[in-house]
Design a protein around this motif. Sequence first.
Motif, PDB file in Angstrom:
ATOM      1  N   LEU A  86     -10.960-123.310  -9.028  1.00  0.00           N
ATOM      2  CA  LEU A  86     -11.225-121.894  -8.795  1.00  0.00           C
ATOM      3  C   LEU A  86      -9.926-121.110  -8.589  1.00  0.00           C
ATOM      4  CD1 LEU A  86     -13.406-119.737  -8.547  1.00  0.00           C
ATOM      5  CD2 LEU A  86     -13.626-120.339  -6.121  1.00  0.00           C
ATOM      6  N   ALA A  87      -8.994-121.677  -7.840  1.00  0.00           N
ATOM      7  CA  ALA A  87      -7.705-121.010  -7.630  1.00  0.00           C
ATOM      8  C   ALA A  87      -6.955-120.877  -8.956  1.00  0.00           C
ATOM      9  CB  ALA A  87      -6.867-121.780  -6.611  1.00  0.00           C
ATOM     10  N   ARG A  88      -6.985-121.914  -9.758  1.00  0.00           N
ATOM     11  CA  ARG A  88      -6.323-121.856 -11.073  1.00  0.00           C
ATOM     12  C   ARG A  88      -6.981-120.785 -11.943  1.00  0.00           C
ATOM     13  NH1 ARG A  88      -7.702-126.692 -14.657  1.00  0.00           N
ATOM     14  NH2 ARG A  88      -9.573-125.419 -14.750  1.00  0.00           N
ATOM     15  N   ASP A  89      -8.314-120.790 -11.988  1.00  0.00           N
ATOM     16  CA  ASP A  89      -9.035-119.845 -12.838  1.00  0.00           C
ATOM     17  C   ASP A  89      -8.869-118.400 -12.379  1.00  0.00           C
ATOM     18  OD1 ASP A  89      -9.832-122.066 -14.266  1.00  0.00           O
ATOM     19  OD2 ASP A  89     -11.942-121.969 -13.623  1.00  0.00           O
ATOM     20  N   ARG A  90      -8.735-118.187 -11.075  1.00  0.00           N
ATOM     21  CA  ARG A  90      -8.582-116.825 -10.531  1.00  0.00           C
ATOM     22  C   ARG A  90      -7.113-116.438 -10.345  1.00  0.00           C
ATOM     23  NH1 ARG A  90     -13.516-114.630  -8.268  1.00  0.00           N
ATOM     24  NH2 ARG A  90     -15.144-115.800  -9.335  1.00  0.00           N
ATOM     25  N   ALA A  91      -6.213-117.371 -10.680  1.00  0.00           N
ATOM     26  CA  ALA A  91      -4.770-117.124 -10.547  1.00  0.00           C
ATOM     27  C   ALA A  91      -4.418-116.626  -9.146  1.00  0.00           C
ATOM     28  CB  ALA A  91      -4.286-116.150 -11.618  1.00  0.00           C
ATOM     29  N   CYS A  92      -4.859-117.400  -8.151  1.00  0.00           N
ATOM     30  CA  CYS A  92      -4.589-117.031  -6.761  1.00  0.00           C
ATOM     31  C   CYS A  92      -4.222-118.284  -5.972  1.00  0.00           C
ATOM     32  CB  CYS A  92      -5.796-116.333  -6.149  1.00  0.00           C
ATOM     33  SG  CYS A  92      -7.231-117.392  -5.900  1.00  0.00           S
ATOM     34  N   PRO A  93      -3.718-118.122  -4.765  1.00  0.00           N
ATOM     35  CA  PRO A  93      -3.358-119.282  -3.946  1.00  0.00           C
ATOM     36  C   PRO A  93      -4.580-120.085  -3.496  1.00  0.00           C
ATOM     37  CG  PRO A  93      -2.391-117.257  -3.056  1.00  0.00           C
ATOM     38  CD  PRO A  93      -3.358-116.860  -4.121  1.00  0.00           C
ATOM     39  N   ALA A  94      -4.314-121.339  -3.195  1.00  0.00           N
ATOM     40  CA  ALA A  94      -5.328-122.224  -2.623  1.00  0.00           C
ATOM     41  C   ALA A  94      -4.953-122.497  -1.176  1.00  0.00           C
ATOM     42  CB  ALA A  94      -5.404-123.534  -3.403  1.00  0.00           C
ATOM     43  N   LEU A  95      -5.936-122.443  -0.308  1.00  0.00           N
ATOM     44  CA  LEU A  95      -5.760-122.760   1.110  1.00  0.00           C
ATOM     45  C   LEU A  95      -6.133-124.227   1.276  1.00  0.00           C
ATOM     46  CD1 LEU A  95      -5.226-121.942   4.032  1.00  0.00           C
ATOM     47  CD2 LEU A  95      -7.557-121.070   4.145  1.00  0.00           C
ATOM     48  N   VAL A  96      -5.115-125.083   1.285  1.00  0.00           N
ATOM     49  CA  VAL A  96      -5.303-126.532   1.274  1.00  0.00           C
ATOM     50  C   VAL A  96      -4.316-127.165   2.249  1.00  0.00           C
ATOM     51  CG1 VAL A  96      -5.198-128.612  -0.169  1.00  0.00           C
ATOM     52  CG2 VAL A  96      -5.969-126.476  -1.168  1.00  0.00           C
ATOM     53  N   ASP A  97      -4.798-128.118   3.036  1.00  0.00           N
ATOM     54  CA  ASP A  97      -3.912-128.851   3.941  1.00  0.00           C
ATOM     55  C   ASP A  97      -3.654-130.281   3.474  1.00  0.00           C
ATOM     56  OD1 ASP A  97      -3.531-126.747   5.697  1.00  0.00           O
ATOM     57  OD2 ASP A  97      -5.106-127.379   7.065  1.00  0.00           O
ATOM     58  N   GLU A  98      -4.604-130.875   2.822  1.00  0.00           N
ATOM     59  CA  GLU A  98      -4.504-132.269   2.401  1.00  0.00           C
ATOM     60  C   GLU A  98      -3.290-132.458   1.486  1.00  0.00           C
ATOM     61  OE1 GLU A  98      -5.883-136.152   2.503  1.00  0.00           O
ATOM     62  OE2 GLU A  98      -6.907-134.479   3.468  1.00  0.00           O
ATOM     63  N   ARG A  99      -2.473-133.458   1.789  1.00  0.00           N
ATOM     64  CA  ARG A  99      -1.233-133.690   1.057  1.00  0.00           C
ATOM     65  C   ARG A  99      -1.464-133.867  -0.446  1.00  0.00           C
ATOM     66  NH1 ARG A  99       1.817-138.392   3.523  1.00  0.00           N
ATOM     67  NH2 ARG A  99       1.714-136.954   5.257  1.00  0.00           N
ATOM     68  N   LYS A 100      -2.458-134.675  -0.802  1.00  0.00           N
ATOM     69  CA  LYS A 100      -2.705-134.921  -2.225  1.00  0.00           C
ATOM     70  C   LYS A 100      -3.135-133.644  -2.938  1.00  0.00           C
ATOM     71  CE  LYS A 100      -4.756-138.758  -3.297  1.00  0.00           C
ATOM     72  NZ  LYS A 100      -5.795-139.771  -3.529  1.00  0.00           N
ATOM     73  N   GLY A 101      -4.000-132.867  -2.315  1.00  0.00           N
ATOM     74  CA  GLY A 101      -4.429-131.609  -2.904  1.00  0.00           C
ATOM     75  C   GLY A 101      -3.278-130.634  -3.091  1.00  0.00           C
ATOM     76  N   ARG A 102      -2.384-130.578  -2.121  1.00  0.00           N
ATOM     77  CA  ARG A 102      -1.213-129.704  -2.209  1.00  0.00           C
ATOM     78  C   ARG A 102      -0.292-130.150  -3.345  1.00  0.00           C
ATOM     79  NH1 ARG A 102      -0.579-126.467   2.522  1.00  0.00           N
ATOM     80  NH2 ARG A 102       1.660-126.301   2.221  1.00  0.00           N
TER      81      ARG A 102
END
Length: 160
Positions: A86-102
Amino acid sequence: MVVADSGPLIALARLDLLRLLPRHFDEVLVPGEVFAECTVHPQRPGARAILSARESGLFECVEVTGTEQFAADHLLDAGEAAALILARDRACPALVDERKGRRVARQLGIPVVGTVGILLAARKAGEIDALAPLFDALSSFGYRVPTDLVHEALRRAGEI
């Protein structure tokens, strides 16, 4: 605009600080998978606050497709995959803490913000009085924040 993953939502909910999100972002999107992860067990800490936040319009739930393949390709859980899609598709930041996700977000060129970043911005804006008690509370909840990140945030906030 920001897309939230479950970890930061739960952390902010447990701190009773979900209200910070719309103060720092004009729109907060939560993938349906993330919302389900956070609220499937309403008795868990933070779940009721997240349910209430949705009901009050603090964020919008958005359904995301293609999460299974994305999750498999990047070895992520469904919620993280949905948040990054969703962040990629909306070209916006992602609120993520998990190391792998970041890490995956950075590989895909998705800007990332985390719980610590939200708390630090709120501290600098005078919306919260101190970071140290919040980090202590997160620790007591079992939410792990790297020590070096805590020290850097406290330094930037002028608390050490």
